[in-house]
Motif scaffolding. Structure first.
Motif, PDB file in Angstrom:
ATOM      1  N   LYS A 174       0.842  -1.195   0.000  1.00 43.67           N
ATOM      2  CA  LYS A 174       0.000   0.000   0.000  1.00 43.67           C
ATOM      3  C   LYS A 174       0.878   1.247   0.000  1.00 43.67           C
ATOM      4  O   LYS A 174       1.935   1.261   0.623  1.00 43.67           O
ATOM      5  CB  LYS A 174      -0.897   0.007   1.236  1.00 43.67           C
ATOM      6  N   ARG A 175       0.420   2.276  -0.693  1.00 38.37           N
ATOM      7  CA  ARG A 175       1.179   3.523  -0.721  1.00 38.37           C
ATOM      8  C   ARG A 175       1.052   4.234   0.620  1.00 38.37           C
ATOM      9  O   ARG A 175      -0.008   4.209   1.254  1.00 38.37           O
ATOM     10  CB  ARG A 175       0.661   4.445  -1.815  1.00 38.37           C
ATOM     11  N   THR A 176       2.121   4.882   1.045  1.00 45.68           N
ATOM     12  CA  THR A 176       2.140   5.661   2.273  1.00 45.68           C
ATOM     13  C   THR A 176       2.645   7.053   1.937  1.00 45.68           C
ATOM     14  O   THR A 176       3.638   7.195   1.234  1.00 45.68           O
ATOM     15  CB  THR A 176       3.065   5.014   3.319  1.00 45.68           C
TER      16      THR A 176
ATOM     17  N   GLU B 232      -2.173   6.031   4.759  1.00 45.63           N
ATOM     18  CA  GLU B 232      -1.982   4.814   3.979  1.00 45.63           C
ATOM     19  C   GLU B 232      -3.219   4.554   3.142  1.00 45.63           C
ATOM     20  O   GLU B 232      -4.340   4.779   3.590  1.00 45.63           O
ATOM     21  CB  GLU B 232      -1.735   3.638   4.923  1.00 45.63           C
ATOM     22  N   GLU B 233      -3.004   4.067   1.946  1.00 45.50           N
ATOM     23  CA  GLU B 233      -4.079   3.727   1.035  1.00 45.50           C
ATOM     24  C   GLU B 233      -4.956   2.628   1.635  1.00 45.50           C
ATOM     25  O   GLU B 233      -4.457   1.733   2.316  1.00 45.50           O
ATOM     26  CB  GLU B 233      -3.450   3.191  -0.249  1.00 45.50           C
ATOM     27  N   SER B 234      -6.256   2.686   1.376  1.00 48.00           N
ATOM     28  CA  SER B 234      -7.153   1.634   1.844  1.00 48.00           C
ATOM     29  C   SER B 234      -8.303   1.495   0.845  1.00 48.00           C
ATOM     30  O   SER B 234      -8.365   2.235  -0.142  1.00 48.00           O
ATOM     31  CB  SER B 234      -7.702   1.969   3.230  1.00 48.00           C
TER      32      SER B 234
ATOM     33  N   TRP C 136      -8.138   6.852   2.163  1.00 49.45           N
ATOM     34  CA  TRP C 136      -6.881   6.860   2.909  1.00 49.45           C
ATOM     35  C   TRP C 136      -7.194   6.795   4.390  1.00 49.45           C
ATOM     36  O   TRP C 136      -8.248   7.253   4.832  1.00 49.45           O
ATOM     37  CB  TRP C 136      -6.080   8.133   2.614  1.00 49.45           C
TER      38      TRP C 136
END
Length: 82
Positions: free
Chosen positions: A3-5, A60-62, A71
């Motif tokens: 996941k992107r942070t 964080e992406e969700s 996010w």
């Protein structure tokens, strides 16, 4: 896939369980070779309404939580009050 942070600063906490986070990025212009700053706002889920404007947070992406929120705030540092 991880996941992107992203790291940013809280600019608004007016809605319930949501913060608006400004994420800044810097890059060099491909032609003019000058450093440029760009920013983008992300709506992030803040379950306990813990963060206030000026706080530094990591998001964080969700999966989508609502129309604008996909996010989640994972951690943050509270701004030092004078």
């Amino acid at each position: 896939m991880p996941k992107r942070t992203l790291q940013g600063v809280v600019v608004s906490d007016k809605t319930a369980k949501t913060v608006v986070v400004r994420v800044d990025r810097r890059f060099t212009h491909p032609i003019y070779k000058k450093t440029i700053r760009r920013s983008k706002n992300y709506h992030a889920h803040d379950e306990n309404n813990e963060f206030k404007p000026g706080d530094m947070v990591w998001i964080e992406e969700s999966k989508p939580i609502s129309k604008l929120k996909s996010w989640v705030v994972i951690r943050g540092e509270h701004k030092k009050s004078a």
